[in-house]
Design a protein around this motif. Structure first.
Motif, PDB file in Angstrom:
ATOM      1  N   VAL A 178       3.940  18.498  12.268  1.00 31.39           N
ATOM      2  CA  VAL A 178       3.499  17.389  11.411  1.00 31.39           C
ATOM      3  C   VAL A 178       3.388  17.898   9.979  1.00 31.39           C
ATOM      4  O   VAL A 178       2.812  18.963   9.732  1.00 31.39           O
ATOM      5  CB  VAL A 178       2.148  16.837  11.896  1.00 31.39           C
ATOM      6  CG1 VAL A 178       1.571  15.836  10.906  1.00 31.39           C
ATOM      7  CG2 VAL A 178       2.308  16.209  13.284  1.00 31.39           C
ATOM      8  N   ASP A 179       3.924  17.150   9.030  1.00 32.95           N
ATOM      9  CA  ASP A 179       3.911  17.578   7.631  1.00 32.95           C
ATOM     10  C   ASP A 179       2.579  17.312   6.939  1.00 32.95           C
ATOM     11  O   ASP A 179       2.124  18.118   6.132  1.00 32.95           O
ATOM     12  CB  ASP A 179       5.032  16.874   6.851  1.00 32.95           C
ATOM     13  CG  ASP A 179       6.410  17.303   7.310  1.00 32.95           C
ATOM     14  OD1 ASP A 179       6.706  18.510   7.263  1.00 32.95           O
ATOM     15  OD2 ASP A 179       7.183  16.421   7.739  1.00 32.95           O
ATOM     16  N   LYS A 180       1.962  16.145   7.240  1.00 33.66           N
ATOM     17  CA  LYS A 180       0.761  15.758   6.502  1.00 33.66           C
ATOM     18  C   LYS A 180      -0.261  15.144   7.458  1.00 33.66           C
ATOM     19  O   LYS A 180       0.081  14.353   8.338  1.00 33.66           O
ATOM     20  CB  LYS A 180       1.104  14.751   5.387  1.00 33.66           C
ATOM     21  CG  LYS A 180       2.144  15.262   4.398  1.00 33.66           C
ATOM     22  CD  LYS A 180       2.459  14.246   3.319  1.00 33.66           C
ATOM     23  CE  LYS A 180       1.426  14.247   2.214  1.00 33.66           C
ATOM     24  NZ  LYS A 180       1.804  13.345   1.106  1.00 33.66           N
ATOM     25  N   HIS A 181      -1.523  15.507   7.238  1.00 36.77           N
ATOM     26  CA  HIS A 181      -2.638  15.003   8.053  1.00 36.77           C
ATOM     27  C   HIS A 181      -3.680  14.434   7.102  1.00 36.77           C
ATOM     28  O   HIS A 181      -4.103  15.107   6.148  1.00 36.77           O
ATOM     29  CB  HIS A 181      -3.223  16.154   8.879  1.00 36.77           C
ATOM     30  CG  HIS A 181      -4.424  15.789   9.689  1.00 36.77           C
ATOM     31  ND1 HIS A 181      -5.315  16.728  10.155  1.00 36.77           N
ATOM     32  CD2 HIS A 181      -4.909  14.583  10.107  1.00 36.77           C
ATOM     33  CE1 HIS A 181      -6.278  16.140  10.828  1.00 36.77           C
ATOM     34  NE2 HIS A 181      -6.056  14.832  10.811  1.00 36.77           N
ATOM     35  N   TYR A 182      -4.110  13.207   7.355  1.00 41.96           N
ATOM     36  CA  TYR A 182      -5.056  12.510   6.489  1.00 41.96           C
ATOM     37  C   TYR A 182      -6.289  12.062   7.270  1.00 41.96           C
ATOM     38  O   TYR A 182      -6.230  11.819   8.474  1.00 41.96           O
ATOM     39  CB  TYR A 182      -4.419  11.238   5.914  1.00 41.96           C
ATOM     40  CG  TYR A 182      -3.360  11.446   4.869  1.00 41.96           C
ATOM     41  CD1 TYR A 182      -3.681  11.501   3.513  1.00 41.96           C
ATOM     42  CD2 TYR A 182      -2.017  11.545   5.233  1.00 41.96           C
ATOM     43  CE1 TYR A 182      -2.689  11.659   2.545  1.00 41.96           C
ATOM     44  CE2 TYR A 182      -1.026  11.700   4.272  1.00 41.96           C
ATOM     45  CZ  TYR A 182      -1.370  11.761   2.929  1.00 41.96           C
ATOM     46  OH  TYR A 182      -0.398  11.916   1.982  1.00 41.96           O
ATOM     47  N   TYR A 183      -7.387  11.881   6.517  1.00 40.51           N
ATOM     48  CA  TYR A 183      -8.544  11.139   7.000  1.00 40.51           C
ATOM     49  C   TYR A 183      -8.513   9.756   6.359  1.00 40.51           C
ATOM     50  O   TYR A 183      -8.285   9.638   5.146  1.00 40.51           O
ATOM     51  CB  TYR A 183      -9.861  11.804   6.590  1.00 40.51           C
ATOM     52  CG  TYR A 183     -10.102  13.204   7.087  1.00 40.51           C
ATOM     53  CD1 TYR A 183      -9.541  13.668   8.272  1.00 40.51           C
ATOM     54  CD2 TYR A 183     -10.925  14.069   6.357  1.00 40.51           C
ATOM     55  CE1 TYR A 183      -9.787  14.956   8.715  1.00 40.51           C
ATOM     56  CE2 TYR A 183     -11.171  15.358   6.803  1.00 40.51           C
ATOM     57  CZ  TYR A 183     -10.598  15.804   7.975  1.00 40.51           C
ATOM     58  OH  TYR A 183     -10.845  17.077   8.408  1.00 40.51           O
ATOM     59  N   ALA A 184      -8.762   8.711   7.132  1.00 41.54           N
ATOM     60  CA  ALA A 184      -8.962   7.369   6.584  1.00 41.54           C
ATOM     61  C   ALA A 184     -10.410   7.254   6.127  1.00 41.54           C
ATOM     62  O   ALA A 184     -11.330   7.500   6.910  1.00 41.54           O
ATOM     63  CB  ALA A 184      -8.647   6.317   7.633  1.00 41.54           C
ATOM     64  N   GLN A 220     -12.874  12.818  -4.510  1.00 37.60           N
ATOM     65  CA  GLN A 220     -12.450  13.431  -3.253  1.00 37.60           C
ATOM     66  C   GLN A 220     -11.318  12.670  -2.575  1.00 37.60           C
ATOM     67  O   GLN A 220     -10.676  13.183  -1.658  1.00 37.60           O
ATOM     68  CB  GLN A 220     -13.635  13.542  -2.300  1.00 37.60           C
ATOM     69  CG  GLN A 220     -14.722  14.490  -2.777  1.00 37.60           C
ATOM     70  CD  GLN A 220     -15.837  14.642  -1.758  1.00 37.60           C
ATOM     71  OE1 GLN A 220     -15.617  14.579  -0.561  1.00 37.60           O
ATOM     72  NE2 GLN A 220     -17.055  14.835  -2.248  1.00 37.60           N
ATOM     73  N   VAL A 221     -11.081  11.454  -3.032  1.00 40.23           N
ATOM     74  CA  VAL A 221     -10.011  10.640  -2.459  1.00 40.23           C
ATOM     75  C   VAL A 221      -8.684  11.080  -3.059  1.00 40.23           C
ATOM     76  O   VAL A 221      -8.534  11.156  -4.268  1.00 40.23           O
ATOM     77  CB  VAL A 221     -10.254   9.148  -2.728  1.00 40.23           C
ATOM     78  CG1 VAL A 221      -9.066   8.309  -2.277  1.00 40.23           C
ATOM     79  CG2 VAL A 221     -11.531   8.695  -2.033  1.00 40.23           C
ATOM     80  N   GLU A 273      -6.308   0.687   0.429  1.00 42.55           N
ATOM     81  CA  GLU A 273      -6.921   1.547   1.442  1.00 42.55           C
ATOM     82  C   GLU A 273      -6.802   2.997   1.016  1.00 42.55           C
ATOM     83  O   GLU A 273      -5.823   3.392   0.369  1.00 42.55           O
ATOM     84  CB  GLU A 273      -6.286   1.296   2.813  1.00 42.55           C
ATOM     85  CG  GLU A 273      -6.639  -0.095   3.337  1.00 42.55           C
ATOM     86  CD  GLU A 273      -6.003  -0.443   4.672  1.00 42.55           C
ATOM     87  OE1 GLU A 273      -6.457  -1.431   5.290  1.00 42.55           O
ATOM     88  OE2 GLU A 273      -5.056   0.255   5.090  1.00 42.55           O
ATOM     89  N   HIS A 274      -7.812   3.786   1.377  1.00 41.42           N
ATOM     90  CA  HIS A 274      -7.944   5.124   0.818  1.00 41.42           C
ATOM     91  C   HIS A 274      -7.952   6.205   1.893  1.00 41.42           C
ATOM     92  O   HIS A 274      -8.407   5.974   3.018  1.00 41.42           O
ATOM     93  CB  HIS A 274      -9.215   5.206  -0.032  1.00 41.42           C
ATOM     94  CG  HIS A 274      -9.169   4.314  -1.228  1.00 41.42           C
ATOM     95  ND1 HIS A 274      -9.666   3.021  -1.209  1.00 41.42           N
ATOM     96  CD2 HIS A 274      -8.653   4.516  -2.469  1.00 41.42           C
ATOM     97  CE1 HIS A 274      -9.470   2.466  -2.403  1.00 41.42           C
ATOM     98  NE2 HIS A 274      -8.857   3.345  -3.181  1.00 41.42           N
ATOM     99  N   PHE A 275      -7.478   7.371   1.492  1.00 41.20           N
ATOM    100  CA  PHE A 275      -7.310   8.486   2.410  1.00 41.20           C
ATOM    101  C   PHE A 275      -7.603   9.796   1.703  1.00 41.20           C
ATOM    102  O   PHE A 275      -7.533   9.890   0.469  1.00 41.20           O
ATOM    103  CB  PHE A 275      -5.874   8.513   2.953  1.00 41.20           C
ATOM    104  CG  PHE A 275      -5.470   7.248   3.654  1.00 41.20           C
ATOM    105  CD1 PHE A 275      -5.623   7.112   5.026  1.00 41.20           C
ATOM    106  CD2 PHE A 275      -4.966   6.169   2.939  1.00 41.20           C
ATOM    107  CE1 PHE A 275      -5.270   5.942   5.665  1.00 41.20           C
ATOM    108  CE2 PHE A 275      -4.613   4.991   3.572  1.00 41.20           C
ATOM    109  CZ  PHE A 275      -4.769   4.872   4.943  1.00 41.20           C
TER     110      PHE A 275
END
Length: 297
Positions: A178-184, A220-221, A273-275
């Motif tokens: 996986v290239d990218k991992h985000y928190y919603a 932090q977003v 929407e933010h991550f």
């Protein structure tokens, strides 16, 4: 497989629409391949209204989970077709009903042996790693360490996502990185502006107290997705979860801008929407407008 592939991991039916409904619709509209994985059926949810009230687990028929599969199916359909023109359909971690909604910490449901929080961690990790190896997403979205508002199942989603990404990258028979991992997450300024825009309040609803709704400082977003063009789809998806969500009614052609859960605390419907990007390390001072930003696809 070619093209952009986005995997979102959520704890219960309705979380996908509440937290990332606009993002799902946004990328479906752009013909990306999207998969929503839900970890439980949401059996312990509190039902709004009388119509389905007797489906609840505590003192009721304990059939709410099955009904929420229907609500999730309707919500995903409302968010739009996938890249092949097919309606997005539910995918449950380990299969529908494998793990049960844990309820809130300290509740009797949290002691149920089938509760998601009581599963040996390796089991849901392996189940999610298998999905990652099958779907091969470049981007995975999950939750922050607090699980947004602290629900044990949300925290468990946080616990399994990073581990599953690592397992998928090292599994010989179906390896995928996986290239990218985000928190919603919720951005503090967006929350404040959204609450300030609420101009009508149902008599039984109330505004949140300071700090009652979780949010992150703007700095932090890392990522903001403009969902204004698919806003109506997000609203339709929220309305599909009628046992859990009540969308504010409007008397004219204005779009509804708020909703409540069973606690009757008003929350805004965001047009962005933010991550938070957690892997790889985000570039300081740069706010992305695309979850796939920086990828050579």
């Amino acid at each position: 497989m070619t093209g952009r592939r986005l995997l979102l991991v959520h704890a219960h039916p309705d979380d996908e629409s509440l937290m990332t409904g606009g993002t799902i619709a946004h990328y479906l509209a752009q013909c990306a391949q999207v998969m929503v994985v839900t970890c439980t059926l949401g059996e312990e949810g509190e039902v709004i209204g009388d119509t389905w009230a007797q489906l609840v687990a505590d003192g009721g028929a304990d059939q709410l989970g099955g009904y929420r599969i229907l609500e999730l199916t309707r919500a995903l359909a409302a968010l739009g077709p996938d890249a092949h023109g097919d309606v997005l359909t539910p995918r449950f971690l380990g299969g529908a009903g494998r793990w049960r909604d844990s309820g809130m910490a300290g509740s009797p449901s949290a002691r149920n042996p089938r509760a998601f929080v009581n599963a040996p961690l390796a089991e849901p990790v392996e189940a999610l790693a298998e999905i990652i190896g099958e779907f091969r997403p470049q981007v995975v979205v999950g939750y922050d360490p607090a699980g947004s508002y602290g629900h044990p199942d949300h925290r468990r989603v946080h616990d399994i996502c990073a581990r599953a990404i690592d397992v998928a990258a090292t599994t010989p028979e179906d390896r995928w990185r996986v290239d990218k991992h985000y928190y919603a997450v919720t951005e503090a300024t967006a929350l404040a502006k959204g609450l300030a825009s609420v101009d009508e309040l149902h008599p039984q609803w109330r505004m949140p107290a300071d700090g009652e709704l979780p949010s992150y400082p703007d700095a932090q977003v890392t990522t903001e997705i403009d969902i204004s063009e698919v806003y109506d789809r997000k609203v339709a998806a929220l309305r599909a979860h009628a046992t859990q969500v009540t969308v504010a009614a409007t008397d004219d052609d204005r779009r509804p801008t708020s909703y409540v859960l069973s606690n009757n605390i008003v929350q805004p419907i965001f047009d962005r929407e933010h991550f938070i990007l957690v892997r790889p390390e985000p570039v300081a001072g740069v706010r992305e407008d695309d979850l796939f930003a920086g990828l050579d696809l």
